[in-house]
Design a protein around this motif. Structure first.
Motif, short mmCIF file in Angstrom:
data_model
loop_
_atom_site.label_atom_id
_atom_site.label_comp_id
_atom_site.label_asym_id
_atom_site.label_seq_id
_atom_site.Cartn_x
_atom_site.Cartn_y
_atom_site.Cartn_z
N MET A 39 0.83 -1.20 0.00
CA MET A 39 0.00 0.00 0.00
C MET A 39 0.87 1.26 0.00
N ASN A 40 0.63 2.12 -0.96
CA ASN A 40 1.34 3.40 -1.10
C ASN A 40 2.86 3.25 -1.04
N PRO A 41 3.45 2.50 -1.99
CA PRO A 41 4.92 2.42 -2.03
C PRO A 41 5.53 3.80 -2.14
N GLN A 42 6.73 3.95 -1.59
CA GLN A 42 7.38 5.26 -1.57
C GLN A 42 8.15 5.58 -2.85
N TRP A 43 8.07 4.71 -3.84
CA TRP A 43 8.64 5.07 -5.13
C TRP A 43 7.50 5.57 -6.02
N ARG A 44 7.84 6.47 -6.94
CA ARG A 44 6.83 7.10 -7.77
C ARG A 44 6.43 6.22 -8.94
N ASN A 45 5.25 6.52 -9.50
CA ASN A 45 4.75 5.78 -10.65
C ASN A 45 5.40 6.22 -11.95
N VAL A 46 6.06 7.37 -11.94
CA VAL A 46 6.70 7.89 -13.14
C VAL A 46 8.20 7.71 -13.02
N ASP A 47 8.87 7.68 -14.16
CA ASP A 47 10.31 7.43 -14.20
C ASP A 47 11.10 8.71 -14.50
N ASP A 48 12.26 8.84 -13.84
CA ASP A 48 13.22 9.85 -14.25
C ASP A 48 14.33 9.14 -15.03
N ALA A 49 15.42 9.86 -15.30
CA ALA A 49 16.49 9.28 -16.11
C ALA A 49 17.10 8.05 -15.45
N LEU A 50 17.32 8.12 -14.13
CA LEU A 50 17.90 6.98 -13.42
C LEU A 50 16.98 5.76 -13.49
N ASP A 51 15.69 5.99 -13.27
CA ASP A 51 14.74 4.89 -13.30
C ASP A 51 14.73 4.23 -14.67
N SER A 52 14.71 5.04 -15.72
CA SER A 52 14.66 4.50 -17.08
C SER A 52 15.88 3.65 -17.39
N TYR A 53 17.07 4.16 -17.04
CA TYR A 53 18.29 3.43 -17.35
C TYR A 53 18.50 2.24 -16.43
N SER A 54 17.92 2.28 -15.22
CA SER A 54 18.07 1.13 -14.33
C SER A 54 17.27 -0.07 -14.81
N LYS A 55 16.38 0.14 -15.76
CA LYS A 55 15.60 -0.97 -16.32
C LYS A 55 16.29 -1.61 -17.51
N THR A 56 17.47 -1.08 -17.88
CA THR A 56 18.22 -1.65 -18.99
C THR A 56 19.36 -2.51 -18.46
N GLU A 57 19.92 -3.30 -19.35
CA GLU A 57 21.06 -4.14 -18.98
C GLU A 57 22.36 -3.43 -19.31
N GLY A 58 23.45 -3.97 -18.84
CA GLY A 58 24.74 -3.40 -19.13
C GLY A 58 25.25 -2.48 -18.03
N ILE A 59 26.37 -1.83 -18.30
CA ILE A 59 27.05 -1.04 -17.28
C ILE A 59 26.22 0.17 -16.88
N PHE A 60 25.53 0.80 -17.86
CA PHE A 60 24.72 1.97 -17.52
C PHE A 60 23.54 1.58 -16.64
N GLY A 61 22.93 0.43 -16.93
CA GLY A 61 21.82 -0.04 -16.11
C GLY A 61 22.26 -0.35 -14.70
N SER A 62 23.42 -0.98 -14.56
CA SER A 62 23.94 -1.31 -13.23
C SER A 62 24.29 -0.05 -12.44
#
Length: 369
Positions: free
Chosen positions: A249-272
């Motif tokens: 209930m009401n997680p403290q992460w947002r429903n929208v993504d910023d640059a970090l969120d977007s790249y953290s969903k990718t693989e590779g060194i940038f994602g890590s």
């Protein structure tokens, strides 16, 4: 890291809520390196809690009708069965508890035992006084106080007491939802047990509620305001729960993504690297692998000077509403399959001919009724 600052585009963030939530560790160093810091600008204040009437007016702006023509397909959509038209904005605290608990039960009946809900929080009508850094805790349990006069407010930056104040409002809301979902045991609601040990710091506003029923298979676990740092504990407890219902209930992460969120969903060194700096991609993947799904969501912020609400059930699209000028009801603006951005909501208002609120207030534009 310097190379990363040249590669990651820093798009402006959508105006959103939840700026009170805990800042992600290590995000500040990246701010200094990025060519544009606009993606990491402080979230703007949006919501000021408003008094709402205790029941929906008879001349509600959106009414369920027998049928409507779908302009895209030309087919007739039965509003009585289309989930998009069954969604309405809860006006009272009891309305919200009823709607959210019904969504949980409906999803469970379809085999969804790992659920995420986002709800508004009950707030005392006197809470808007500036300089009052500790607001009274609302009482909603056991009929000890009428809930009709309570405000329903998004968990945003207008809560002056911070994340622990949000927790004090979220906890009784979670209890009421669990009582409805858990049913009665011998004519009484199930016993509820609160466990704060999941909040290691003691001040992050995280808790775990568990129901105790006669039959252990009916027990429910509800994580209140979980953090990314608690996801591993959530996954562990969920795996032990088997087919029993687990709710975030009401997680403290947002429903929208910023640059970090977007790249953290990718693989590779940038994602890590993005994950290390606080991107939520890895945490969300763990929850998705565990079967967690968004079941009921109601969010709010200000657009063109007025309050808007974004709502979604697990079986519907996103539906957008705008509050009328008398602050008694919400008018349906439209729906989208994906989560509407701030710009999408603004366009919906423009398409409906809804002007800036200050213009409506001083008579330069028609009132929104």
């Amino acid at each position: 890291i310097y190379l990363l600052s040249l590669v990651i585009p820093c798009a402006p963030l959508e105006q959103s809520i939840l700026s009170n939530m805990k800042f992600r560790k290590c995000s500040f160093p990246l701010l200094l390196l990025c060519d544009s810091a606009s993606a990491f600008a402080p979230l703007q204040a949006h919501n000021q809690a408003r008094g709402l009437q205790t029941s929906a007016p008879k001349n509600a702006a959106f009414v369920l009708q027998s049928a409507e023509t779908d302009t895209e397909t030309g087919s007739t959509v039965e509003k009585s069965t289309n989930p998009n038209f069954l969604i309405t904005v809860p006006i009272t605290f009891n309305d919200m508890i009823k709607a959210s608990s019904q969504a949980i039960r409906d999803a469970k009946s379809e085999g969804i035992n790992r659920q995420i809900i986002r709800v508004l929080l009950p707030r005392d009508p006197n809470s808007g006084n500036l300089g009052q850094y500790f607001e009274d805790t609302v009482e909603v349990e056991g009929g000890s106080r009428g809930t009709q006069d309570l405000l329903l407010a998004p968990p945003d930056e207008s809560w002056q007491g911070g994340i622990m104040q949000l927790y004090r409002a979220a906890l009784p809301s979670a209890k009421e939802i669990l009582r409805r979902v858990g049913g009665e045991v011998g004519g009484l609601p199930p016993k509820l047990v609160e466990d704060r040990s999941i909040d290691e710091s003691g001040v992050d506003g995280v808790g775990l509620l568990m129901t105790q029923s006669n039959d252990p298979k009916d027990d429910i676990s509800c994580f209140v305001q979980p953090l990314q740092e608690t996801v591993d504990a959530i996954v562990n407890i969920s795996s032990q729960a088997g087919q029993r219902l687990c709710v975030l209930m009401n997680p403290q992460w947002r429903n929208v993504d910023d640059a970090l969120d977007s790249y953290s969903k990718t693989e590779g060194i940038f994602g890590s690297l993005a994950t290390f700096l606080g991107g939520k991609g890895e945490s969300l993947k763990k929850l998705e692998d565990g079967g967690y799904k968004e079941v009921y969501t109601i969010e709010g912020y200000v657009c063109k000077g007025g309050n808007v609400r974004l709502m979604k059930r697990f079986d519907s699209d996103w539906v957008v509403f705008a509050e009328n000028d008398s602050e008694t009801d919400f008018i349906r603006l439209g729906d989208m399959e994906s989560r509407p951005t701030y710009q999408d909501v603004e366009k919906m208002l423009d398409d409906k001919g809804i002007s800036l609120k200050y213009a409506r207030d001083i008579g330069l534009a028609p009132k929104l009724e």
